[in-house]
Design an enzyme around this catalytic site. Sequence first.
Site, PDB file in Angstrom:
ATOM      1  N   HIS A 150       0.841  -1.201   0.000  1.00  0.00           N
ATOM      2  CA  HIS A 150       0.000   0.000   0.000  1.00  0.00           C
ATOM      3  C   HIS A 150       0.871   1.244   0.000  1.00  0.00           C
ATOM      4  O   HIS A 150       2.026   1.207   0.438  1.00  0.00           O
ATOM      5  CB  HIS A 150      -0.945   0.018   1.207  1.00  0.00           C
ATOM      6  CG  HIS A 150      -0.257  -0.124   2.512  1.00  0.00           C
ATOM      7  ND1 HIS A 150       0.145  -1.346   3.004  1.00  0.00           N
ATOM      8  CD2 HIS A 150       0.145   0.792   3.422  1.00  0.00           C
ATOM      9  CE1 HIS A 150       0.744  -1.156   4.166  1.00  0.00           C
ATOM     10  NE2 HIS A 150       0.766   0.125   4.439  1.00  0.00           N
ATOM     11  N   HIS A 180       0.833   5.326   1.225  1.00  0.00           N
ATOM     12  CA  HIS A 180       0.208   6.349   2.064  1.00  0.00           C
ATOM     13  C   HIS A 180       0.192   7.673   1.307  1.00  0.00           C
ATOM     14  O   HIS A 180       1.223   8.069   0.750  1.00  0.00           O
ATOM     15  CB  HIS A 180       1.035   6.570   3.333  1.00  0.00           C
ATOM     16  CG  HIS A 180       1.127   5.366   4.216  1.00  0.00           C
ATOM     17  ND1 HIS A 180       0.329   5.194   5.315  1.00  0.00           N
ATOM     18  CD2 HIS A 180       1.926   4.276   4.171  1.00  0.00           C
ATOM     19  CE1 HIS A 180       0.643   4.056   5.919  1.00  0.00           C
ATOM     20  NE2 HIS A 180       1.615   3.476   5.239  1.00  0.00           N
TER      21      HIS A 180
END
Length: 139
Positions: A102, A104
């Site tokens: 992922h 941010h």
Amino acid sequence: MAYDDSNIFAKILRGEIPCHKVYEDDDAIAFMDVMPQSSGHALVVPKTPSRNLLDADPAVLARIIPLVQKIAVASKSAFNADGISIAQFNETAGGQTVFHLHFHIMPRYEGQPLQIHARKMEDAAVLAANAEKLKAALA
Ligand code: 5GP
């Protein structure tokens, strides 16, 4: 280490636990971070499983970066930010706490430091309101 599909983002991707979703396509999903380091902190998560950047398929990375850019541009506008920090951590020693790749996306303001990583849970109403702002900027 091998990918383990019991991680929290795999559960979100399977619809087993809820999230404040702002975007979804065939390749990825984006949603609000529940412990934001700045107001409006969002996460971009590819659907193809990998622990992090180190074991990701380069073809997945090639498709995800334009989406990271799209969410970052929308985030700067939605939250009237002075800048955007993008972070991506690899393995525990690298600061990673959820082992599904992922990115941010964190709105930044002049002179304001980030909150501590993954420390303080935000109110659901604030997350929902920020998700609406980001969705509107993406529309
Ligand atoms: P990492 O340390 O792996 O780079 O970041 C994981 C991020 O996921 C942290 O910023 C943390 O606040 C966030 N997070 C952890 N659990 C959940 C959850 O259940 N839902 C959402 N939306 N974010 C989460």
